[in-house]
Design a protein around this motif. Structure first.
Motif, PDB file in Angstrom:
ATOM      1  N   CYS A   1       0.850  -1.181   0.000  1.00 48.34           N
ATOM      2  CA  CYS A   1       0.000   0.000   0.000  1.00 48.34           C
ATOM      3  C   CYS A   1       0.891   1.239   0.000  1.00 48.34           C
ATOM      4  O   CYS A   1       1.880   1.287   0.736  1.00 48.34           O
ATOM      5  N   ASP A   2       0.578   2.221  -0.819  1.00 52.20           N
ATOM      6  CA  ASP A   2       1.335   3.471  -0.876  1.00 52.20           C
ATOM      7  C   ASP A   2       0.515   4.548  -0.182  1.00 52.20           C
ATOM      8  O   ASP A   2      -0.289   5.248  -0.809  1.00 52.20           O
ATOM      9  N   GLN A   3       0.692   4.685   1.126  1.00 53.66           N
ATOM     10  CA  GLN A   3      -0.086   5.596   1.946  1.00 53.66           C
ATOM     11  C   GLN A   3       0.586   5.725   3.314  1.00 53.66           C
ATOM     12  O   GLN A   3       1.543   5.004   3.599  1.00 53.66           O
TER      13      GLN A   3
ATOM     14  N   TYR B   1       1.646   5.201   7.135  1.00 55.43           N
ATOM     15  CA  TYR B   1       1.651   4.011   7.992  1.00 55.43           C
ATOM     16  C   TYR B   1       2.576   4.246   9.188  1.00 55.43           C
ATOM     17  O   TYR B   1       3.389   5.168   9.185  1.00 55.43           O
TER      18      TYR B   1
ATOM     19  N   ASN C   1      -6.363  -5.381   2.805  1.00 56.33           N
ATOM     20  CA  ASN C   1      -6.459  -4.471   1.666  1.00 56.33           C
ATOM     21  C   ASN C   1      -6.160  -3.042   2.137  1.00 56.33           C
ATOM     22  O   ASN C   1      -6.329  -2.695   3.305  1.00 56.33           O
ATOM     23  N   CYS C   2      -5.730  -2.218   1.209  1.00 63.51           N
ATOM     24  CA  CYS C   2      -5.205  -0.901   1.565  1.00 63.51           C
ATOM     25  C   CYS C   2      -6.254   0.010   2.186  1.00 63.51           C
ATOM     26  O   CYS C   2      -5.916   0.852   3.032  1.00 63.51           O
ATOM     27  N   SER C   3      -7.503  -0.132   1.803  1.00 62.77           N
ATOM     28  CA  SER C   3      -8.534   0.727   2.383  1.00 62.77           C
ATOM     29  C   SER C   3      -8.706   0.453   3.868  1.00 62.77           C
ATOM     30  O   SER C   3      -8.954   1.367   4.656  1.00 62.77           O
TER      31      SER C   3
ATOM     32  N   ALA D   1      -5.784   2.125   5.732  1.00 60.13           N
ATOM     33  CA  ALA D   1      -5.641   3.566   5.581  1.00 60.13           C
ATOM     34  C   ALA D   1      -5.835   4.297   6.910  1.00 60.13           C
ATOM     35  O   ALA D   1      -6.620   3.874   7.758  1.00 60.13           O
TER      36      ALA D   1
ATOM     37  N   THR E   1       2.602  -1.181   9.636  1.00 60.99           N
ATOM     38  CA  THR E   1       2.953  -2.087   8.549  1.00 60.99           C
ATOM     39  C   THR E   1       4.483  -2.170   8.476  1.00 60.99           C
ATOM     40  O   THR E   1       5.170  -1.871   9.444  1.00 60.99           O
TER      41      THR E   1
END
Length: 282
Positions: free
Chosen positions: A46-48, A50, A84-86, A89, A115
């Protein structure tokens, strides 16, 4: 280290009060075994934002002996999660145009998930994600240190809370967030072998570090699939803070054991027979 403990203790005390009154690429048979193990969660990238607990020191949670509270960095970029990334988030948090971490108006604290990434992995030869595009200014210094016979913190995919810098600020406005997240991690007891992330060669050579403190860690054998997945992602989506995969202390420059300096060759017949447990990245 003392500064980190002070930050951790202050953060935990404030958080409690606020609520009551947060390597070389390996492939082949070893990867196949890990992926076929139904107890292993195969990571996703995931690119967000963390929380990163790869070098986190922890203290016992007062209300639950099976938990520890760990002080973790907050990072924005690609990382490995187990959902999953959502779902992973952040909630009530964002990074503004100046790069500052903010807590949204209406949220008493920010929520973020721990993460794993190669953020500031030490530049070990053979562990370059893109050997043709590494920067001479890269200054990573984190190695994986082997530990044996003790307890450690399992922070992967665990929830974390982030206080505003000013806990008295108006909750109806966006507020600057604290520098660290306090993560609610699981305590793994009586473990025969695990790995922690350490800064530099001096901590690599510290013989008592693993057992003197509770530190975020992992069974690295089960990290193999994630390391491959993240490395391949970063080869296609370069991140200046992740130019190397995590390497072991045995391969570090200046350490006593230089036997692991040679890169691990990729081979489909590696044939490692060790089994993995359910813990994935640190």
């Amino acid at each position: 280290m003392i500064r980190k403990f002070v930050i951790l203790i202050c953060g935990i005390v404030l958080l409690t009060c606020f609520f009551s009154c947060a390597m070389a690429e390996l492939t082949g048979e070893r990867i196949t075994q890990a992926l076929s193990d139904k107890e292993i969660t195969v990571p996703v990238v995931c690119d967000q934002p963390y929380a990163l607990c790869d070098t986190a020191y922890c203290v016992p949670a007062q209300d639950d002996p099976s938990k520890v509270l760990c002080s973790c960095y907050m990072v924005d970029g690609p990382s490995l999660g187990g959902n999953n990334c959502s779902v992973l988030a952040p909630i009530g948090m964002y990074v503004n145009e100046y790069g500052d971490w903010m807590i949204k108006a209406g949220y008493p604290v920010g929520q973020i998930t721990s993460t794993y990434s190669f953020y500031h992995a030490a530049p070990i030869e053979g562990n370059e994600i893109d050997p043709n595009n590494t920067s001479p200014d890269y200054s990573g210094d984190i190695y994986l240190k082997q530990c044996m016979n003790g307890d450690w913190a399992d922070c992967w995919n665990k929830p974390c809370s982030v206080l505003p810098q000013d806990i008295h600020a108006d909750i109806n406005t966006d507020r600057l967030a604290s520098e660290y997240a306090v993560c609610n991690c699981g305590l793994v007891v009586n473990s025969s072998e695990w790995f922690i992330g350490v800064y530099g060669t001096e901590q690599c050579e510290d013989e008592t570090l693993c057992n003197d403190y509770i530190i975020s860690g992992a069974n690295v054998k089960s990290m193999d699939p994630g390391i491959v997945i993240l490395k391949r992602y970063l080869q296609e989506n370069p991140d200046p803070n992740q130019q190397y995969t995590m390497g072991y202390c045995e391969g570090c420059v200046g350490c006593d054991d230089e036997s692991s300096d040679e890169p691990v060759e990729e081979t489909p017949d590696e044939g490692v027979n060790e089994t993995s447990d359910e813990s994935v990245p640190i």
